[in-house]
Design a protein around this motif. Structure first.
Motif, short mmCIF file in Angstrom:
data_model
loop_
_atom_site.label_atom_id
_atom_site.label_comp_id
_atom_site.label_asym_id
_atom_site.label_seq_id
_atom_site.Cartn_x
_atom_site.Cartn_y
_atom_site.Cartn_z
N HIS A 1 -5.11 -2.83 7.50
CA HIS A 1 -6.14 -3.30 6.11
C HIS A 1 -7.17 -2.06 6.18
O HIS A 1 -7.58 -1.53 4.42
N TYR A 2 -7.54 -1.52 7.20
CA TYR A 2 -8.65 -0.76 7.27
C TYR A 2 -8.06 0.60 6.85
O TYR A 2 -9.33 1.72 5.94
N ASP A 3 -7.16 1.41 6.98
CA ASP A 3 -6.70 2.48 6.52
C ASP A 3 -6.09 2.45 4.77
O ASP A 3 -5.88 3.66 4.80
N ASN B 1 -1.09 -5.17 4.14
CA ASN B 1 -2.01 -5.54 4.08
C ASN B 1 -2.33 -6.91 3.22
O ASN B 1 -1.70 -7.80 3.11
N GLY C 1 -14.40 -4.39 -2.38
CA GLY C 1 -14.94 -4.10 -2.38
C GLY C 1 -16.23 -4.41 -1.69
O GLY C 1 -17.19 -3.42 -1.78
N PRO D 1 -8.12 1.03 1.55
CA PRO D 1 -8.96 0.16 1.30
C PRO D 1 -9.39 -1.02 0.34
O PRO D 1 -8.02 -1.19 -0.64
N TRP D 2 -10.19 -2.50 0.96
CA TRP D 2 -8.93 -3.61 0.25
C TRP D 2 -10.37 -3.39 -1.23
O TRP D 2 -11.64 -4.21 -1.81
N HIS D 3 -10.09 -2.74 -2.45
CA HIS D 3 -10.52 -2.09 -3.68
C HIS D 3 -10.63 -3.36 -4.76
O HIS D 3 -9.36 -3.98 -4.27
N ARG E 1 -7.28 -1.68 15.13
CA ARG E 1 -7.19 -0.68 14.03
C ARG E 1 -6.54 0.74 14.20
O ARG E 1 -6.14 1.73 13.90
N TYR F 1 -4.84 -4.76 11.33
CA TYR F 1 -6.04 -3.87 11.09
C TYR F 1 -5.48 -3.19 11.03
O TYR F 1 -7.03 -2.24 9.82
N ASP G 1 -18.71 -4.59 1.39
CA ASP G 1 -19.22 -3.80 2.42
C ASP G 1 -20.31 -4.63 2.72
O ASP G 1 -21.38 -4.41 2.23
#
Length: 385
Positions: free
Chosen positions: A309-311, A151, A207, A313-315, A244, A306, A209
């Protein structure tokens, strides 16, 4: 980890197979779709496929690409293909440029020369860059990809190793668009000790959104961004969901049908950029894009990014205080970008040094507005030397 020289040399059997498939393309009927309501109109796609079948010259494209020095190296078992354009100046700044989807490393081609050799392009030789352009894992010739979990955070770590461990730089600058902007932001967030500055065109941060940004955070002269964000969602959300949730399922069709692959890629190139940019819909450029993904067989691993990355989360990293990006940061704001944030938010979350609202351009700035981007990099990174 010693990189080895690389040249693109697509086997003739792959070219012959593509020609055979294009010769036997079966297109669906299409009616009442001149406004693109149902997706790519057949009347737009068919002539481009004919150009790909009868006039586009991959071997000429290949020769042009091979004029740039290219290498491959395996980092933690991940194959990475990268371009290297050495800087011609007294002290070139190492600069890693990262592409997105559906981009390729060659979308940066128009900025290579001016950045690496400014004296030959009307610039100051003291403001030269050592330009490194890696292909994302699984994209193009950064293949075959046999590992999951790559990711944005993981790729940021790979880029640090490429720039520091493989190429020997103690510090470097970073810039990118689309996924490349996110990876650049990750470098500035997680690897600030080796990054001198970050330049972003798609303003996504760990983080953040963008759907939760309050409207009142946009200044009076930024209200147009809210409308643009809304309009962009209509042409961008479908691919995020599909790639995704079902990249492998979708990939069976795109891997088997060049017409299907072309329609999927070309729609994004047309609809995500500035409507006034002829470069995005140039037939040879579109055919080169589709050929790159087709011959490298990289459409499926490119879409899997996708899900990766989306599974997960980019915190922000745990225990980190202060701004998300503590390194000097710049944003180039294109009026037709897919997502825009207010300057106040950028200033709150980054060490904001430069904020430029461009008069034109969209999601593919190195292709649409290469001169403006070169000027941005020279002005921003030049001030950090």
């Amino acid at each position: 980890m010693t990189p080895t020289p690389f040249r693109i040399d697509v086997p003739q059997r792959s070219l012959d197979d593509l020609a055979r498939r294009l010769d036997h393309t079966r297109l669906p009927d299409d009616h009442d779709n001149a406004d693109w309501r149902y997706g790519v109109p057949r009347a737009w796609l068919e002539p481009l496929l004919e150009h790909w079948r009868t006039r586009f010259d991959w071997r000429a494209e290949e020769a042009r690409m091979n004029a740039v020095a290219q290498y491959r190296v395996a980092i933690d078992g991940v194959p990475i293909h990268f371009l290297h354009v050495p800087g011609k100046g007294p002290d070139p700044t190492p600069l890693v440029l990262t592409h997105g989807w559906p981009w390729t490393v060659w979308d940066w081609e128009a900025v290579f020369g001016p950045l690496a050799d400014p004296a030959a392009h009307g610039g100051d030789p003291a403001n030269s860059f050592d330009v490194i352009v890696p292909a994302l894992p699984g994209f193009g010739f950064s293949a075959p990809l046999r590992r999951a979990g790559l990711n944005v955070r993981a790729i940021g770590g790979l880029w640090r190793r490429l720039m520091c461990d493989v190429l020997g730089h103690s510090r470097f600058a970073a810039a990118g668009g689309d996924w490349g902007s996110m990876i650049t932001a990750e470098l500035g967030h997680a690897h600030a000790d080796v990054v001198t500055g970050c330049h972003l065109t798609l303003p996504l941060l760990p983080g953040l959104d963008p759907r939760r940004i309050p409207a009142d955070l946009y200044a009076a002269d930024e209200q147009w961004m809210i409308a643009r964000n809304r309009a962009a969602r209509a042409v961008s959300e479908v691919h995020v969901t599909a790639q995704r949730r079902d990249p492998q399922t979708l990939g069976y069709g795109l891997e088997d049908s060049p017409a299907g692959l072309a329609a999927w890629l070309w729609e994004r190139r047309r609809n995500w950029g500035d409507p006034g940019s002829d470069a995005l819909v140039d037939p040879d450029r579109l055919c080169a894009l589709a050929s790159y993904y087709w011959h490298s067989r990289s459409i499926v691993p490119s879409m899997r990014l996708y899900a990766e990355h989306y599974d997960a989360p980019w915190h922000p990293l745990p225990g980190r205080a202060g701004k998300l990006l503590s390194v000097p940061t710049a944003f180039a704001v294109a009026p037709f970008e897919l997502m825009l944030i207010p300057r106040a938010l950028a200033a709150r979350e980054t060490d904001l040094r430069r904020w430029t609202v461009l008069p034109a351009g969209g999601h593919f700035l190195p292709v649409e507005q290469p001169g403006a981007l070169v000027a941005e990099y020279r002005a921003f990174f030049g001030g950090l030397r």
